[in-house]
Design a protein around this motif. Structure first.
Motif, short mmCIF file in Angstrom:
data_model
loop_
_atom_site.label_atom_id
_atom_site.label_comp_id
_atom_site.label_asym_id
_atom_site.label_seq_id
_atom_site.Cartn_x
_atom_site.Cartn_y
_atom_site.Cartn_z
N THR A 41 0.70 -1.26 -0.19
CA THR A 41 0.09 -0.22 0.20
C THR A 41 0.88 1.25 0.06
OG1 THR A 41 -0.03 -0.16 2.57
CG2 THR A 41 -1.90 -0.99 1.33
N PHE A 42 0.13 2.39 -0.74
CA PHE A 42 1.03 3.72 -0.62
C PHE A 42 -0.03 4.63 -0.14
CE2 PHE A 42 3.06 0.74 -3.53
CZ PHE A 42 4.24 0.98 -3.12
N ALA A 43 0.37 5.87 0.47
CA ALA A 43 -0.55 7.17 0.65
C ALA A 43 -0.77 7.66 -0.68
CB ALA A 43 0.14 7.92 1.54
N ASN A 44 -0.12 7.86 -1.59
CA ASN A 44 -0.37 8.49 -2.85
C ASN A 44 0.41 7.65 -3.88
OD1 ASN A 44 2.27 9.71 -2.95
ND2 ASN A 44 1.73 11.10 -1.38
N ALA A 45 -0.07 8.07 -5.11
CA ALA A 45 0.61 7.82 -6.25
C ALA A 45 1.86 8.32 -6.92
CB ALA A 45 -0.45 7.44 -7.38
N ASP A 46 2.82 8.17 -6.09
CA ASP A 46 4.20 9.22 -6.28
C ASP A 46 5.09 8.03 -6.89
OD1 ASP A 46 6.94 9.51 -5.05
OD2 ASP A 46 5.87 11.52 -5.61
N ALA A 47 5.57 8.22 -8.16
CA ALA A 47 6.41 7.28 -8.99
C ALA A 47 7.59 6.99 -8.19
CB ALA A 47 6.46 7.89 -10.19
N ALA A 48 8.33 8.06 -7.59
CA ALA A 48 9.64 8.01 -6.82
C ALA A 48 9.31 7.05 -5.81
CB ALA A 48 10.18 8.99 -6.47
N LEU A 49 8.28 7.20 -5.07
CA LEU A 49 7.85 6.25 -3.68
C LEU A 49 7.60 4.77 -4.37
CD1 LEU A 49 7.40 6.05 -0.66
CD2 LEU A 49 5.00 6.73 -1.18
N VAL A 50 7.01 4.53 -5.22
CA VAL A 50 6.58 3.41 -5.77
C VAL A 50 7.77 2.68 -6.31
CG1 VAL A 50 5.37 1.94 -7.70
CG2 VAL A 50 3.97 3.88 -6.22
N ASP A 51 9.00 3.38 -6.95
CA ASP A 51 9.98 2.98 -7.41
C ASP A 51 10.88 2.46 -6.09
OD1 ASP A 51 11.75 2.17 -9.33
OD2 ASP A 51 13.16 3.87 -8.57
N ALA A 52 10.91 3.12 -5.18
CA ALA A 52 11.60 3.03 -4.28
C ALA A 52 11.23 1.64 -3.41
CB ALA A 52 11.95 4.23 -3.11
N GLU A 53 10.01 1.62 -3.25
CA GLU A 53 9.48 0.45 -2.30
C GLU A 53 9.39 -0.85 -3.19
OE1 GLU A 53 7.82 -1.44 0.84
OE2 GLU A 53 8.61 0.69 0.74
N LEU A 54 9.19 -0.89 -4.54
CA LEU A 54 8.91 -1.93 -5.48
C LEU A 54 10.19 -2.60 -6.21
CD1 LEU A 54 5.38 -1.44 -6.44
CD2 LEU A 54 6.00 -2.68 -4.60
N ARG A 55 11.11 -1.41 -6.48
CA ARG A 55 12.21 -1.83 -7.32
C ARG A 55 12.74 -3.25 -7.02
NH1 ARG A 55 16.82 2.22 -8.77
NH2 ARG A 55 15.20 3.56 -8.92
N PHE A 56 13.15 -3.89 -8.14
CA PHE A 56 13.39 -5.44 -8.14
C PHE A 56 14.86 -5.45 -8.78
CE2 PHE A 56 10.85 -5.15 -11.85
CZ PHE A 56 11.31 -6.06 -12.77
#
Length: 79
Positions: free
Chosen positions: A64-79
């Motif tokens: 889950t994420f508080a907002n749809a922020d590309a940098a946050l999503v990348d940092a959390e999900l990057r593989f």
């Protein structure tokens, strides 16, 4: 998990973003569900059929994420 290639978001509609690798591989969707953004992993089988919850980020399904922020999503999900 680390990768030389960040994940990006592409607008599908007001409540859904496709999550893509730099190479354009679709690895999931970020969906607004009940006011919370949830990552829904996507994979594809040998025939090209969608495998919900599959793919390279299957272990991150429902993050889950508080907002749809590309940098946050990348940092959390990057593989």
């Amino acid at each position: 998990m680390s990768s030389a290639h960040p994940l990006t978001l592409q607008v599908a509609n007001a409540q859904v973003f496709s999550v893509l690798t730099v190479q354009g591989q679709h690895v999931g969707n970020l969906k607004l569900i009940g006011g919370i953004w949830k990552f829904k992993a996507i994979g594809y089988d040998a025939d090209g059929s969608v495998v919900p919850g599959g793919g390279p980020l299957t272990d991150r399904h429902n993050t889950t994420f508080a907002n749809a922020d590309a940098a946050l999503v990348d940092a959390e999900l990057r593989f």
